[in-house]
Design a protein around this motif. Sequence first.
Motif, PDB file in Angstrom:
ATOM      1  N   SER A  14       0.822  -1.218   0.000  1.00 16.41           N
ATOM      2  CA  SER A  14       0.000   0.000   0.000  1.00 16.41           C
ATOM      3  C   SER A  14       0.851   1.261   0.000  1.00 16.41           C
ATOM      4  CB  SER A  14      -0.929   0.005   1.221  1.00 16.41           C
ATOM      5  OG  SER A  14      -0.190   0.157   2.424  1.00 16.41           O
ATOM      6  N   LYS A  15       2.138   1.159   0.357  1.00 10.83           N
ATOM      7  CA  LYS A  15       3.020   2.318   0.348  1.00 10.83           C
ATOM      8  C   LYS A  15       3.288   2.817  -1.072  1.00 10.83           C
ATOM      9  CE  LYS A  15       5.420   0.866   4.584  1.00 10.83           C
ATOM     10  NZ  LYS A  15       5.101   2.028   5.437  1.00 10.83           N
ATOM     11  N   PHE A  16       2.991   1.975  -2.060  1.00  7.57           N
ATOM     12  CA  PHE A  16       3.195   2.352  -3.455  1.00  7.57           C
ATOM     13  C   PHE A  16       1.914   2.894  -4.087  1.00  7.57           C
ATOM     14  CE2 PHE A  16       6.183  -1.027  -2.471  1.00  7.57           C
ATOM     15  CZ  PHE A  16       7.383  -0.536  -2.967  1.00  7.57           C
ATOM     16  N   SER A  17       0.834   2.993  -3.310  1.00  2.00           N
ATOM     17  CA  SER A  17      -0.481   3.276  -3.891  1.00  2.00           C
ATOM     18  C   SER A  17      -0.513   4.595  -4.655  1.00  2.00           C
ATOM     19  CB  SER A  17      -1.557   3.282  -2.791  1.00  2.00           C
ATOM     20  OG  SER A  17      -1.246   4.250  -1.800  1.00  2.00           O
ATOM     21  N   GLN A  18       0.125   5.635  -4.106  1.00  2.00           N
ATOM     22  CA  GLN A  18       0.091   6.932  -4.781  1.00  2.00           C
ATOM     23  C   GLN A  18       0.864   6.887  -6.090  1.00  2.00           C
ATOM     24  OE1 GLN A  18       0.283  10.732  -2.528  1.00  2.00           O
ATOM     25  NE2 GLN A  18       2.158  11.105  -3.665  1.00  2.00           N
ATOM     26  N   GLU A  19       2.042   6.279  -6.068  1.00  2.00           N
ATOM     27  CA  GLU A  19       2.840   6.180  -7.296  1.00  2.00           C
ATOM     28  C   GLU A  19       2.146   5.309  -8.341  1.00  2.00           C
ATOM     29  OE1 GLU A  19       4.180   6.201  -4.277  1.00  2.00           O
ATOM     30  OE2 GLU A  19       5.321   8.063  -4.491  1.00  2.00           O
ATOM     31  N   VAL A  20       1.519   4.200  -7.892  1.00  2.00           N
ATOM     32  CA  VAL A  20       0.808   3.321  -8.825  1.00  2.00           C
ATOM     33  C   VAL A  20      -0.360   4.060  -9.462  1.00  2.00           C
ATOM     34  CG1 VAL A  20      -0.646   1.249  -8.981  1.00  2.00           C
ATOM     35  CG2 VAL A  20       1.504   1.168  -7.715  1.00  2.00           C
ATOM     36  N   LEU A  21      -1.094   4.850  -8.655  1.00  2.00           N
ATOM     37  CA  LEU A  21      -2.205   5.636  -9.185  1.00  2.00           C
ATOM     38  C   LEU A  21      -1.712   6.624 -10.239  1.00  2.00           C
ATOM     39  CD1 LEU A  21      -5.095   6.789  -9.216  1.00  2.00           C
ATOM     40  CD2 LEU A  21      -4.456   8.213  -7.252  1.00  2.00           C
ATOM     41  N   ILE A  22      -0.634   7.327  -9.923  1.00  2.00           N
ATOM     42  CA  ILE A  22      -0.088   8.299 -10.883  1.00  2.00           C
ATOM     43  C   ILE A  22       0.351   7.596 -12.155  1.00  2.00           C
ATOM     44  CG2 ILE A  22       1.714  10.010 -11.265  1.00  2.00           C
ATOM     45  CD1 ILE A  22      -0.544  10.778  -9.244  1.00  2.00           C
ATOM     46  N   GLY A  23       0.963   6.429 -12.017  1.00  2.00           N
ATOM     47  CA  GLY A  23       1.392   5.669 -13.189  1.00  2.00           C
ATOM     48  C   GLY A  23       0.219   5.248 -14.056  1.00  2.00           C
ATOM     49  N   LYS A  24      -0.852   4.785 -13.423  1.00  2.00           N
ATOM     50  CA  LYS A  24      -2.030   4.363 -14.185  1.00  2.00           C
ATOM     51  C   LYS A  24      -2.684   5.547 -14.895  1.00  2.00           C
ATOM     52  CE  LYS A  24      -3.222   0.276 -11.444  1.00  2.00           C
ATOM     53  NZ  LYS A  24      -4.195  -0.329 -10.507  1.00  2.00           N
ATOM     54  N   LEU A  25      -2.818   6.658 -14.181  1.00  2.00           N
ATOM     55  CA  LEU A  25      -3.423   7.845 -14.796  1.00  2.00           C
ATOM     56  C   LEU A  25      -2.566   8.361 -15.945  1.00  2.00           C
ATOM     57  CD1 LEU A  25      -4.686   9.831 -11.657  1.00  2.00           C
ATOM     58  CD2 LEU A  25      -6.062   8.557 -13.282  1.00  2.00           C
ATOM     59  N   SER A  26      -1.250   8.359 -15.746  1.00  2.00           N
ATOM     60  CA  SER A  26      -0.358   8.808 -16.817  1.00  2.00           C
ATOM     61  C   SER A  26      -0.507   7.918 -18.040  1.00  2.00           C
ATOM     62  CB  SER A  26       1.100   8.786 -16.338  1.00  2.00           C
ATOM     63  OG  SER A  26       1.286   9.686 -15.273  1.00  2.00           O
ATOM     64  N   GLY A  27      -0.578   6.607 -17.821  1.00  2.00           N
ATOM     65  CA  GLY A  27      -0.743   5.681 -18.934  1.00  2.00           C
ATOM     66  C   GLY A  27      -2.039   5.899 -19.679  1.00  2.00           C
ATOM     67  N   ILE A  28      -3.121   6.101 -18.926  1.00  2.00           N
ATOM     68  CA  ILE A  28      -4.438   6.324 -19.553  1.00  2.00           C
ATOM     69  C   ILE A  28      -4.430   7.599 -20.381  1.00  2.00           C
ATOM     70  CG2 ILE A  28      -6.849   6.882 -19.045  1.00  2.00           C
ATOM     71  CD1 ILE A  28      -6.580   4.998 -16.594  1.00  2.00           C
ATOM     72  N   PHE A  29      -3.922   8.681 -19.793  1.00  2.00           N
ATOM     73  CA  PHE A  29      -3.951   9.966 -20.501  1.00  2.00           C
ATOM     74  C   PHE A  29      -2.957   9.992 -21.666  1.00  2.00           C
ATOM     75  CE2 PHE A  29      -5.426  11.662 -16.199  1.00  2.00           C
ATOM     76  CZ  PHE A  29      -6.759  11.529 -16.556  1.00  2.00           C
ATOM     77  N   ALA A  30      -1.838   9.283 -21.518  1.00  2.00           N
ATOM     78  CA  ALA A  30      -0.902   9.181 -22.643  1.00  2.00           C
ATOM     79  C   ALA A  30      -1.550   8.417 -23.792  1.00  2.00           C
ATOM     80  CB  ALA A  30       0.379   8.475 -22.202  1.00  2.00           C
ATOM     81  N   GLY A  31      -2.275   7.344 -23.463  1.00  3.84           N
ATOM     82  CA  GLY A  31      -2.982   6.582 -24.493  1.00  3.84           C
ATOM     83  C   GLY A  31      -4.037   7.413 -25.203  1.00  3.84           C
ATOM     84  N   LEU A  32      -4.772   8.204 -24.417  1.00  2.62           N
ATOM     85  CA  LEU A  32      -5.803   9.064 -25.024  1.00  2.62           C
ATOM     86  C   LEU A  32      -5.166  10.148 -25.888  1.00  2.62           C
ATOM     87  CD1 LEU A  32      -8.252   9.379 -22.007  1.00  2.62           C
ATOM     88  CD2 LEU A  32      -8.736   8.302 -24.205  1.00  2.62           C
ATOM     89  N   ALA A  33      -4.043  10.689 -25.435  1.00  2.00           N
ATOM     90  CA  ALA A  33      -3.365  11.733 -26.213  1.00  2.00           C
ATOM     91  C   ALA A  33      -2.902  11.186 -27.561  1.00  2.00           C
ATOM     92  CB  ALA A  33      -2.175  12.288 -25.423  1.00  2.00           C
ATOM     93  N   ILE A  34      -2.315   9.994 -27.545  1.00  3.45           N
ATOM     94  CA  ILE A  34      -1.840   9.421 -28.810  1.00  3.45           C
ATOM     95  C   ILE A  34      -3.016   9.033 -29.699  1.00  3.45           C
ATOM     96  CG2 ILE A  34      -1.648   6.984 -28.157  1.00  3.45           C
ATOM     97  CD1 ILE A  34       1.105   8.911 -29.939  1.00  3.45           C
ATOM     98  N   PHE A  35      -4.126   8.594 -29.079  1.00  2.00           N
ATOM     99  CA  PHE A  35      -5.336   8.249 -29.849  1.00  2.00           C
ATOM    100  C   PHE A  35      -5.890   9.482 -30.567  1.00  2.00           C
ATOM    101  CE2 PHE A  35     -10.034   8.317 -29.726  1.00  2.00           C
ATOM    102  CZ  PHE A  35     -10.300   7.330 -30.668  1.00  2.00           C
ATOM    103  N   ILE A  36      -5.977  10.596 -29.830  1.00  2.00           N
ATOM    104  CA  ILE A  36      -6.495  11.828 -30.432  1.00  2.00           C
ATOM    105  C   ILE A  36      -5.555  12.310 -31.539  1.00  2.00           C
ATOM    106  CG2 ILE A  36      -7.061  14.254 -29.977  1.00  2.00           C
ATOM    107  CD1 ILE A  36      -7.800  13.337 -27.089  1.00  2.00           C
ATOM    108  N   SER A  37      -4.250  12.235 -31.283  1.00  2.00           N
ATOM    109  CA  SER A  37      -3.284  12.633 -32.314  1.00  2.00           C
ATOM    110  C   SER A  37      -3.435  11.774 -33.565  1.00  2.00           C
ATOM    111  CB  SER A  37      -1.855  12.504 -31.770  1.00  2.00           C
ATOM    112  OG  SER A  37      -1.664  13.359 -30.660  1.00  2.00           O
ATOM    113  N   CYS A  38      -3.662  10.482 -33.368  1.00  2.00           N
ATOM    114  CA  CYS A  38      -3.790   9.576 -34.508  1.00  2.00           C
ATOM    115  C   CYS A  38      -5.080   9.815 -35.281  1.00  2.00           C
ATOM    116  CB  CYS A  38      -3.714   8.129 -34.036  1.00  2.00           C
ATOM    117  SG  CYS A  38      -2.042   7.643 -33.565  1.00  2.00           S
ATOM    118  N   LEU A  39      -6.129  10.283 -34.599  1.00  2.00           N
ATOM    119  CA  LEU A  39      -7.360  10.643 -35.320  1.00  2.00           C
ATOM    120  C   LEU A  39      -7.060  11.752 -36.323  1.00  2.00           C
ATOM    121  CD1 LEU A  39     -10.191  10.713 -32.613  1.00  2.00           C
ATOM    122  CD2 LEU A  39      -9.938   9.093 -34.482  1.00  2.00           C
ATOM    123  N   GLY A  40      -6.308  12.766 -35.864  1.00  2.00           N
ATOM    124  CA  GLY A  40      -5.944  13.852 -36.765  1.00  2.00           C
ATOM    125  C   GLY A  40      -5.036  13.375 -37.879  1.00  2.00           C
ATOM    126  N   LEU A  41      -4.105  12.500 -37.530  1.00  2.00           N
ATOM    127  CA  LEU A  41      -3.200  11.959 -38.532  1.00  2.00           C
ATOM    128  C   LEU A  41      -3.954  11.146 -39.577  1.00  2.00           C
ATOM    129  CD1 LEU A  41      -0.151  12.342 -38.658  1.00  2.00           C
ATOM    130  CD2 LEU A  41       0.118  10.050 -37.699  1.00  2.00           C
TER     131      LEU A  41
END
Length: 788
Positions: free
Chosen positions: A654-681
């Motif tokens: 549980s001591k890693f919970s904050q870092e794991v949350l940040i990692g998951k959110l970063s992954g989700i938003f990075a995926g969405l960013a690349i998805f949106i970029s690819c729509l334009g592409l």
Amino acid sequence: MFRNYLKTAWRNLINNKAYSALNILGLAAGMAVALLIGLWVYNEYSYDRFLPGYQQLYQVRRNSDNNGEILNFTSSSLKLADVLRSQIPEIEQVAETDWMGDHGLMAGDKKFYLSGGQTASDFLTMFRYPLLQGDAAQILKDPYSIVLTESTARTLFGNENPLNKTIRFDNRNDLKVTGILKDLPANSSFQFNYLVPFSYYEQVSDQVKQQRAGDFTENSYQIFVQLKPGISYAQVAPKIKDIEKGENDLNSKKSDVILQPLQRWHLYSNYNNGKDTGGFIEYVRTFSIIGVLVLLIACINFINLTTARSEKRAREVGVRKVIGSRRKDLILQFLLESFVLTFISFLLSLLLVQLTLPAFNLLTGNKLHIPIENNTFWSLMVGYVLITALVAGSRPAFYLSAFNPIRVLKGSLQAGKAASLPRKVLVVLQFSCSIALIISTFIIYQQIRYAQDRPTGYPLNRLMMTDMNSDLNRNYAALKNELIHSGIAESVTQASSSATTINWHSNVDWPGKAAGETIEMGKIIVSEDYFKTMRIPVLVGRDFKGVTDTLGIIFNETAIKRMRLKDPVGQVVTQNRQRYQILGVVKDVLMESPFAPAEPTMFFCQPGGQNSLLYRLSPSIKTPEALVQLTALFNKFNPAYPYGYQFADQSYASKFSQEVLIGKLSGIFAGLAIFISCLGLFGLAAYTAEQRTKEIGIRKVLGATVPQLWLLLSKDFIGLVLISCLIASPLAFYFLQGWLQKYEYRISIGPAVFLWAGTAALIITIVTISFQAIKAALSSPAKSLKSD
């Protein structure tokens, strides 16, 4: 006129369904991400601000000079609370509390182990949580009273009126219910099920009585103060700073008393050189930037797709100008089109947020919702839509409205390098942002994995923990004996801290200590078999033998190094005016942060009366079977409480919970960013293929192969993504290197992560544009050339 503009905007949207769909989907995804992050950020900023008069509420903290390093502590003494109450007239109220833990509550045949705290009688007049029953000024006056939250009262008494009913507290005394609090909101720093007067604590504990009469070194409590109306912290700070320094104790002389405002507790928990410079606020700011970047990426899609299709609108602009339209009319027309598309995207984004909120709340542990009943929210959303529409539509509006009608109607408008260069710059910008997010995700996960793989120094598996209470303390010897002889546990002990925390800190005097030198050490009071149960190796000297070693002390490796002791066994140190002989030195283990070095720690042996029961399961028994037997055994020796337990490995994880949350959110938003970029592409690739249809036909007739045509249509986009990789990599390295500096135990950033991120971006780009490129390369040249 406005109606005509609206009709034209709608017709243009319908007549270009594919491009409109790409724009709407990309913009909706970007707006949904920004809105979701906005709700989360607002929630984080809103902590405790629902309390009336929160601006005057503070927590007392102490800055301690530890050999030039300023350490900050929230633990304070009861003497400090009394001195603040009596000597500082600018302070209106003072409330001391314990650290709010679990206690047993029993009403009739119902028994629960719930979290709550013991607080001064002024606590609820300072922290004015909504009361459903009772008077805030009176309900904590009687030492044998208890205040329940609404849900706790319902759990214990059902639909009956709980007021004046009695509750057995810790199976020791009966307390009368004097008040009912409304359930605390999720954005409250305090989370408890009940409150008991601090005066009860003093009635039943001789130790607390002694600490009340003690000095400033008995730092085991939290203190909160409320300043009088119109009084600022700046007026109080000089009066309280040196308030402990009248004592002869060296530690008090090096301690400065400070206050932290209530509104900063949640976001500013990290202190550097005595000031709250960081904490969760760093992540809030980071994700605020990510939300803006993702929305910007979506707006770039709109700009690129609109300007790329400028030739389709060129004749319309020329005709409108010839029949009298002014440029500002055309700008208004195109901005209105942008607004219509943005409004549709916004409606879709609301739907997307509503659909994803349950999963997002589950991930973050929040209770976010779209405040549809809030007028302020809708006012902000109007501004949100207007600003997004302006950002997305401004360049297309000014670009299209600037066309020369004569050149357009003559057919001489050519979209050359001057027209395509801004598009390329924008593509590079959006992919740079996306690739930087991908790199960040990789680095965050590498840092988490690095810390998770770090050796703890002792095995955590099959080690269990149960909070102690008076019944368990009384029956400890019999319980330990039966746990071992039944074959459930191979070893049992007690300690003042759990296996993964250090609850207390203190100082020690040692031979060879320099003048003014102090070391703030972890302090753990244990029973015999502690190191055997924890499996912490004794490196030098011996282990505790039991009651005969109450004047012995054991240190870990780091403590001995900090004290610079050679041949430490047998030497005498002083702690809290009591002399102890060093019996041994144990191996360093990780009990606190997995990202920091092991803390210097000292161990004392005082059998019985500790906070935590530690027991290691026998290797021969399966965990499910052990839990069944443990439940029966604890019900036998601890019948007034439900059996509660925790596995040490889960507690450490549980001591890693904050870092794991940040990692998951970063992954989700990075995926969405690349998805949106690819729509334009994808849209740009389709447009490019459409524009070069005749060229492709001619090349095919002259013998060009499909791979050659694919390369012709793809190379520009691949080149832009490569440029984005070159821009994103140093920027990501700079910011991530700064982020890693807050961890003492951290990875070093190597080139592999940038190669992986760049490769991933290139593969995604190639997959995105290949569909359109191959489709164009496979098309029949007869169709594309028949008009010529």
